[in-house]
Design a protein around this motif. Structure first.
Motif: not given
Length: 482
Positions: A211-234
């Motif tokens: 729900r908070e992709p920016k926070k998730a990316a921060w959590e893992f030091n930018g080593t993951v790709r974070a998305i906020g919704s499955m709609e972002e996945m083609p």
């Protein structure tokens, strides 16, 4: 205008707002005591809490005069420095939610206001003979003293957490095979924060749904790709494995109709979105590992000796229905040809999750049985859980179906209490009666006062070996890490 009284009233507001910040942000939403990265922040919080405890109690009904007024001013100065330091550390170690940042801003403004009001009276206090002049303010004094006691308790909690939350050693769980792309939901939760580094260490690419992709990316030091919704996945996105761990905290807010709806949305609702994407995907994942819980089986009579396994039926109570709905949404992926492993987690022991709060009364020497103490506890060590997920990962299509993620030992709550007390070298004397727990939590109290003996039948049948099969071994390992 009585600036002294106004300052104390602002202090009372500070106490209320601080309690909200601690309980809602630090404990419930951010779970700071469970984060190794928050160790320095917790240490600062502990120091500030001790100072605030002295200020709340000391100013509740006394005027500090002479040399003691100098001490008071010095305490305010130290508190200001610690607050500024806390701001810096927070920005370095985590991404604060908007509500917490607003709360901290209001706390800073209000704190500055009552400090300034007290400083207006400081010339008079400095000129008076050294000592404490008794100047009670009725119920306001009582409330401030209560705030002081609460802040002291919070400081002890933070100090213990700061001392006991170093980064645990990475488990030896290996998610073997060629590099793959893994979608993980619930990655910023207790289990997810341990799982994602293991996936990365095994050479896999990780996409995190949050729900908070920016926070998730921060959590893992930018080593993951974070998305906020499955709609972002083609639909053309290539995902090899989906590990679905998402779900709002089950133990906490009373299970009102509104809270039950939140729990359903965060589990069945989110899982539906993931499975809908799987149905659209041009290339299907090879496996969906979807979390569930042993709440699926409901509760057993406390006198029952029956041990349940994956074939045991569910019950007609909320926590069981919730798991059934959750699993039903995940199972729809089978219609797209994707094997679905349903991981029914027991209570997870580690430096996070529910265990630190369970151990806190024992650390304070206040632990004991809960309710009758005869209810069974089905649990699993976090390292064994992660190794179990890796075991299921390796099985691939053969992993389809339900898996109980519980240890072979399922002690009574009293046996757990005695083990915890022994590990912490504390007494196990103070029981918690069932009635106040039920009064406070309602239906949710079953999570604490009832239980079931759940066997990891399928894990054992497929050759999985537990490193920590007993509560004593798990607690000893966790204590050894701190």
């Amino acid at each position: 205008m009585n600036t002294h009284l106004l300052a104390l009233q602002l202090m009372a507001f500070q106490g209320c707002l601080g309690a909200f910040d601690t309980l809602y942000h630090h404990e419930l939403t951010e779970a700071l005591p469970q984060r190794a990265s928050a160790r320095r922040e917790l240490a600062i919080h502990a120091l500030r809490a001790m100072i605030y405890g002295v200020l709340f109690v000391g100013l509740s009904a006394w005027v500090w005069q002479g040399a003691w007024a100098v001490v008071l001013i010095a305490l305010f100065g130290v508190e200001i420095v610690l607050t500024l330091w806390d701001f810096v550390v927070e920005d370095q170690t985590r991404l604060l939610p908007a509500t917490e940042r607003v709360t901290h801003t209001v706390l800073a403004i209000n704190g500055g206001a009552f400090i300034c009001l007290l400083l207006l009276a400081s010339p008079e206090w400095l000129a008076a003979p050294s000592g404490f002049r008794y100047a009670p303010q009725g119920w306001l004094s009582v409330f401030l003293a209560a705030c002081g006691i609460g802040v002291f308790a919070s400081g002890i909690r933070d100090a213990l957490a700061a001392r006991q939350t170093p980064a645990p050693a990475m488990p030896d769980a290996r998610f073997d095979g060629a590099p793959q792309t893994v979608l993980v939901t619930g990655a910023t939760g207790f289990i997810g924060r341990a799982l994602v580094p293991l996936l990365r260490a095994s050479g896999h690419q990780v996409i995190v749904l949050s729900r908070e992709p920016k926070k998730a990316a921060w959590e893992f030091n930018g080593t993951v790709r974070a998305i906020g919704s499955m709609e972002e996945m083609p639909p053309t996105e290539h995902i090899d494995v989906v590990i679905n761990l998402a779900g709002a905290r089950i133990l906490g807010w009373r299970w009102s109709a509104q809270r039950k709806a939140v729990l359903r949305r965060s589990r069945a609702g989110l899982t539906k979105g993931v499975v809908d994407w799987i149905a659209r995907a041009e290339r299907k994942p090879r496996l969906l590992i979807s979390a569930s819980a042993i709440g699926y089986y409901g509760i057993q009579p406390q006198e029952s000796e029956q041990v349940l396994d994956e074939s045991s039926p569910p019950q007609e109570r909320f926590m069981s229905r919730l798991c059934q709905e959750w699993e039903a949404e995940a199972a729809r992926a089978r219609t797209a040809g994707v094997p679905v492993a349903l991981a029914r987690f027991g209570l997870v022991f580690g430096q996070g999750g529910a265990l630190p709060m369970m151990l806190l009364p024992f650390q304070l020497g206040l632990g004991g049985r809960m309710g009758s103490g005869r209810q069974r506890s089905s649990w699993i060590d976090i390292d064994d859980l992660l190794r179990g997920l890796a075991h299921v990962w390796r099985l691939g299509a053969a992993a389809d179906g339900a898996w109980n993620f519980t240890a072979p030992e399922h002690p009574t709550q009293l046996a757990f209490a005695r083990s915890a007390a022994a590990q912490l070298r504390r007494p196990c004397l103070l029981p918690t009666p069932a009635w106040p727990v039920r009064l406070l939590l309602g239906e949710q109290a079953d999570l604490l006062l009832e239980g079931a003996a759940i066997a990891p039948a399928r894990l054992l049948a497929t050759g999985f070996t537990f490193r920590y099969p007993s509560v004593r071994q798990s607690l000893a390992k966790i204590r050894g890490q701190v």
